[in-house]
Design a protein around this motif. Sequence first.
Motif, mmCIF file in Angstrom:
data_model
loop_
_atom_site.group_PDB
_atom_site.id
_atom_site.type_symbol
_atom_site.label_atom_id
_atom_site.label_comp_id
_atom_site.label_asym_id
_atom_site.label_seq_id
_atom_site.Cartn_x
_atom_site.Cartn_y
_atom_site.Cartn_z
ATOM 1 N N ASP A 60 0.814 -1.218 0.000
ATOM 2 C CA ASP A 60 0.000 0.000 0.000
ATOM 3 C C ASP A 60 0.850 1.272 0.000
ATOM 4 O O ASP A 60 0.486 2.274 -0.619
ATOM 5 C CB ASP A 60 -0.933 0.012 1.215
ATOM 6 C CG ASP A 60 -2.010 -1.066 1.137
ATOM 7 O OD1 ASP A 60 -2.135 -1.702 0.066
ATOM 8 O OD2 ASP A 60 -2.720 -1.261 2.138
ATOM 9 N N ASN A 61 1.993 1.228 0.690
ATOM 10 C CA ASN A 61 2.811 2.445 0.808
ATOM 11 C C ASN A 61 3.603 2.751 -0.462
ATOM 12 O O ASN A 61 4.263 3.787 -0.541
ATOM 13 C CB ASN A 61 3.762 2.336 2.008
ATOM 14 C CG ASN A 61 4.757 1.194 1.861
ATOM 15 O OD1 ASN A 61 4.553 0.291 1.059
ATOM 16 N ND2 ASN A 61 5.813 1.224 2.647
ATOM 17 N N GLN A 62 3.557 1.859 -1.446
ATOM 18 C CA GLN A 62 4.254 2.098 -2.707
ATOM 19 C C GLN A 62 3.303 2.494 -3.841
ATOM 20 O O GLN A 62 3.726 2.662 -4.982
ATOM 21 C CB GLN A 62 5.041 0.845 -3.121
ATOM 22 C CG GLN A 62 6.203 0.524 -2.205
ATOM 23 C CD GLN A 62 7.248 1.625 -2.192
ATOM 24 O OE1 GLN A 62 7.661 2.097 -3.240
ATOM 25 N NE2 GLN A 62 7.663 2.044 -1.011
ATOM 26 N N ARG B 111 -0.805 7.739 -6.177
ATOM 27 C CA ARG B 111 -2.164 8.233 -6.382
ATOM 28 C C ARG B 111 -2.266 8.964 -7.715
ATOM 29 O O ARG B 111 -1.384 9.750 -8.074
ATOM 30 C CB ARG B 111 -2.571 9.169 -5.244
ATOM 31 C CG ARG B 111 -4.025 9.604 -5.310
ATOM 32 C CD ARG B 111 -4.444 10.246 -4.003
ATOM 33 N NE ARG B 111 -5.813 10.723 -4.084
ATOM 34 C CZ ARG B 111 -6.495 11.210 -3.052
ATOM 35 N NH1 ARG B 111 -5.915 11.285 -1.869
ATOM 36 N NH2 ARG B 111 -7.731 11.625 -3.196
ATOM 37 N N ARG C 222 10.572 7.965 -6.513
ATOM 38 C CA ARG C 222 10.199 7.419 -5.208
ATOM 39 C C ARG C 222 11.311 6.503 -4.691
ATOM 40 O O ARG C 222 11.663 6.543 -3.502
ATOM 41 C CB ARG C 222 8.888 6.643 -5.316
ATOM 42 C CG ARG C 222 8.581 5.801 -4.070
ATOM 43 C CD ARG C 222 7.163 5.320 -4.061
ATOM 44 N NE ARG C 222 6.268 6.371 -3.638
ATOM 45 C CZ ARG C 222 4.940 6.281 -3.693
ATOM 46 N NH1 ARG C 222 4.378 5.207 -4.192
ATOM 47 N NH2 ARG C 222 4.175 7.260 -3.262
ATOM 48 N N THR D 170 7.547 11.313 -1.817
ATOM 49 C CA THR D 170 7.044 10.408 -0.782
ATOM 50 C C THR D 170 5.585 10.081 -0.972
ATOM 51 O O THR D 170 5.026 9.303 -0.216
ATOM 52 C CB THR D 170 7.234 11.034 0.617
ATOM 53 O OG1 THR D 170 6.572 12.305 0.656
ATOM 54 C CG2 THR D 170 8.703 11.208 0.932
ATOM 55 N N GLU D 171 4.927 10.692 -1.968
ATOM 56 C CA GLU D 171 3.497 10.427 -2.180
ATOM 57 C C GLU D 171 3.277 9.930 -3.582
ATOM 58 O O GLU D 171 4.049 10.236 -4.473
ATOM 59 C CB GLU D 171 2.670 11.707 -1.970
ATOM 60 C CG GLU D 171 2.725 12.203 -0.525
ATOM 61 C CD GLU D 171 1.862 13.424 -0.333
ATOM 62 O OE1 GLU D 171 1.230 13.904 -1.311
ATOM 63 O OE2 GLU D 171 1.784 13.919 0.790
#
Length: 220
Positions: free
Chosen positions: A90-92, A95, A213, A219-220
């Motif tokens: 999920d953290n990779q 959006r 990233r 970071t997003e």
Amino acid sequence: MLKIGDVINLETLDGNGERLKCKLVERKGNQLYIDYPINAITGRSAYLMLGTELIASFVNKDHNAFRFQTEVTGRVKENIPMISITYPGDNQLIRIQRREFVRVDTSIDVAIHPKQDELQPIIAVTTDISAGGSAVLLPKSTKLKQGQEIVVWFSLPFQNETIEYIKLNARIIRFIPAENELFLKAPLQFLEIDDATQQTLIRFCFQQQIQMRRKGLITE
């Protein structure tokens, strides 16, 4: 983030940009098990070889869209035939900005041709790019004008060490000062871009985001 039954859109990275749809059937750790993907245009089942790299995207229950890079790792025969693909976690996830194209900072080579051949072609570099426009650095002595329409050739270096060349009509929106006083920054708006070229740019920008990233630059 992803739940069983969610629709996942897939796009191949082999240059053809084939778009596929499938559903998440099962999940085990960092492996996702999907039903056999269907070509979004022909409606036929697609054959994906082991090791095939893909861009996956989905919309979660909150109607937010996300992308991630994945790879085909195997085939499973249970109640229904399934394909296993990797999931970065999920953290990779990246959006997707749904209202506008994501713009990434990158320096790539461009060749600018005035549309009427009234000036000599100019070799320049970008400061950023998206699927809707770009910004290029031009010498302060440039004879190009605000609002002028130009033809731009981009050289896009992809992760698989291939380079794709695309040709676009664009309009110079304005000129703004650059950090180096010898240059001006010229934001460009792409004109009459076809779907295939736009998808190539989206794919390039996504890969640039992945690289940034990994380097800790975003970071997003």
